[in-house]
Design a protein around this motif. Sequence first.
Motif, mmCIF file in Angstrom:
data_model
loop_
_atom_site.group_PDB
_atom_site.id
_atom_site.type_symbol
_atom_site.label_atom_id
_atom_site.label_comp_id
_atom_site.label_asym_id
_atom_site.label_seq_id
_atom_site.Cartn_x
_atom_site.Cartn_y
_atom_site.Cartn_z
ATOM 1 N N GLY A 230 -13.462 19.395 -2.077
ATOM 2 C CA GLY A 230 -14.812 19.199 -2.578
ATOM 3 C C GLY A 230 -15.153 17.755 -2.900
ATOM 4 O O GLY A 230 -16.271 17.478 -3.341
ATOM 5 N N LYS A 231 -14.212 16.832 -2.694
ATOM 6 C CA LYS A 231 -14.471 15.419 -2.980
ATOM 7 C C LYS A 231 -14.238 14.580 -1.733
ATOM 8 O O LYS A 231 -13.388 14.916 -0.898
ATOM 9 N N ASN A 232 -14.983 13.501 -1.643
ATOM 10 C CA ASN A 232 -14.846 12.564 -0.524
ATOM 11 C C ASN A 232 -14.285 11.259 -1.070
ATOM 12 O O ASN A 232 -15.012 10.469 -1.659
ATOM 13 N N ARG A 233 -13.005 11.055 -0.889
ATOM 14 C CA ARG A 233 -12.323 9.954 -1.544
ATOM 15 C C ARG A 233 -11.807 8.903 -0.559
ATOM 16 O O ARG A 233 -11.256 9.248 0.496
ATOM 17 N N ALA A 234 -11.990 7.632 -0.946
ATOM 18 C CA ALA A 234 -11.345 6.527 -0.248
ATOM 19 C C ALA A 234 -10.187 6.078 -1.147
ATOM 20 O O ALA A 234 -10.395 5.384 -2.139
ATOM 21 N N ILE A 235 -8.987 6.520 -0.810
ATOM 22 C CA ILE A 235 -7.819 6.275 -1.663
ATOM 23 C C ILE A 235 -7.094 5.021 -1.171
ATOM 24 O O ILE A 235 -6.738 4.913 0.008
ATOM 25 N N ALA A 236 -6.895 4.094 -2.084
ATOM 26 C CA ALA A 236 -6.248 2.834 -1.732
ATOM 27 C C ALA A 236 -4.744 3.017 -1.586
ATOM 28 O O ALA A 236 -4.143 3.884 -2.221
ATOM 29 N N GLU A 237 -4.150 2.186 -0.727
ATOM 30 C CA GLU A 237 -2.704 2.098 -0.525
ATOM 31 C C GLU A 237 -2.067 3.470 -0.272
ATOM 32 O O GLU A 237 -1.237 3.945 -1.036
ATOM 33 N N TRP A 238 -2.472 4.035 0.832
ATOM 34 C CA TRP A 238 -1.967 5.348 1.246
ATOM 35 C C TRP A 238 -0.778 5.141 2.191
ATOM 36 O O TRP A 238 -0.817 4.290 3.079
ATOM 37 N N PRO A 239 0.307 5.912 2.029
ATOM 38 C CA PRO A 239 1.494 5.710 2.874
ATOM 39 C C PRO A 239 1.249 6.114 4.322
ATOM 40 O O PRO A 239 0.670 7.160 4.604
ATOM 41 N N ALA A 240 1.708 5.248 5.217
ATOM 42 C CA ALA A 240 1.648 5.536 6.660
ATOM 43 C C ALA A 240 2.985 5.102 7.238
ATOM 44 O O ALA A 240 3.172 3.960 7.635
ATOM 45 N N GLY A 241 3.938 6.023 7.246
ATOM 46 C CA GLY A 241 5.300 5.667 7.623
ATOM 47 C C GLY A 241 5.871 4.730 6.574
ATOM 48 O O GLY A 241 5.829 5.018 5.374
ATOM 49 N N SER A 242 6.368 3.591 7.002
ATOM 50 C CA SER A 242 6.916 2.607 6.064
ATOM 51 C C SER A 242 5.856 1.631 5.578
ATOM 52 O O SER A 242 6.157 0.724 4.788
ATOM 53 N N LEU A 243 4.594 1.810 6.011
ATOM 54 C CA LEU A 243 3.516 0.890 5.666
ATOM 55 C C LEU A 243 2.580 1.524 4.644
ATOM 56 O O LEU A 243 2.685 2.705 4.320
ATOM 57 N N TRP A 244 1.655 0.690 4.144
ATOM 58 C CA TRP A 244 0.649 1.156 3.199
ATOM 59 C C TRP A 244 -0.731 0.805 3.745
ATOM 60 O O TRP A 244 -1.053 -0.370 3.900
ATOM 61 N N ALA A 245 -1.503 1.819 4.066
ATOM 62 C CA ALA A 245 -2.867 1.586 4.544
ATOM 63 C C ALA A 245 -3.735 1.145 3.372
ATOM 64 O O ALA A 245 -3.624 1.681 2.264
#
Length: 372
Positions: A230-245
Amino acid sequence: MPSNFTFLEREFPILYNIGNTAELYFHQDPVYCLTRLRSFGEKVTELLFTEHGLEFPSENSFHNRLRTLADEKLLPVAIKDLFFLIRKKGNSAVHDNLGTLQEAREVLSGAFTIAKWFYETYSQENQNVYMLVFREPVPVNDKLARQTLEEEYKALEITLNALLAERQTNGISDEHQQRIQQRSEKAARNIEMSEAQTRELIDDGLRKAGWEVDTTALNYKAHRTLPQKGKNRAIAEWPAGSLWADYALFIGTELYGFVEAKKYAQDISTDLWQTKVYAEQVQAMNGTTLPGQWGTYRVPFLFSTNGRPYLEQIKTKSGIWFLDVRKSTNLPRPLQGWYSPEGLVKLRAKDVEESNRKLAATPSIFWKAKVA
């Protein structure tokens, strides 16, 4: 330690006074520091109206003065963005008593940048200050110095108000205007912003488009922030493998896109190679879902930006660059603004509907043959 604003003292003493006061409160009271920095921004805009002989807006607020100055094209983009940062954080301090040391640091640094631009554009001394570098104030607890500055401010404000009351409001000559513009553009070319200041600009753009976003608070790496139904969130520093989006765009618990945030003055990766890596390496976790698979990509929509509005003449240094990876023939393109959550949902559904229509239009015998 000398004030960062010392160069203003002779010609613009009220700006020096406010900047110095903010520095003295920086460690002791970040909220009041932000309050004084808002006042700094207000006084600069009043002086700009005086320098250009402009009439104040009928509702003479900080916000409306900024709008007028922007409409008159008197603020370089970077300066306008920094004014926005000062006003936003200053309002939170004044009205809600909110403000952290980190926010005070970013806004103080931003005010220093505005001060340099203003001085280089409007000073009669022509002192070269662009090489000056912001230095964080050292912790002090000098009550006498703060009290002295506050008393001096009252006298300086009376002097400024008298100047504002007597100023001319019939504009300035074209020659003078052109000279100011040249100096302003030259000063603006030297402006840089910190990564945190740039994130504030990106946050604001996403927020205006309908995303729930706060780089500091809604941050997976720092706080293990998760998407919610029910929420539309832009979450900072999300894990993508060994990286952080830098940002992950969630509609409910489904991951729709990644955003790469570059520094303000840095070139944007118009091929979006970094977000492509995020889209390849990301995994579903903690109840999140991935919308599909397109070649090696698990996320359909990719963005890259440095927080600056798009300008064709500096297109690799401005705008929001976007790529829909679901078709290999799609190319990155600049956007004028962010997609809203509803916009991304419609974009995804549009291609699905087109695929279904093509499938429905295919002769059944041919479709069956393909299935077989």
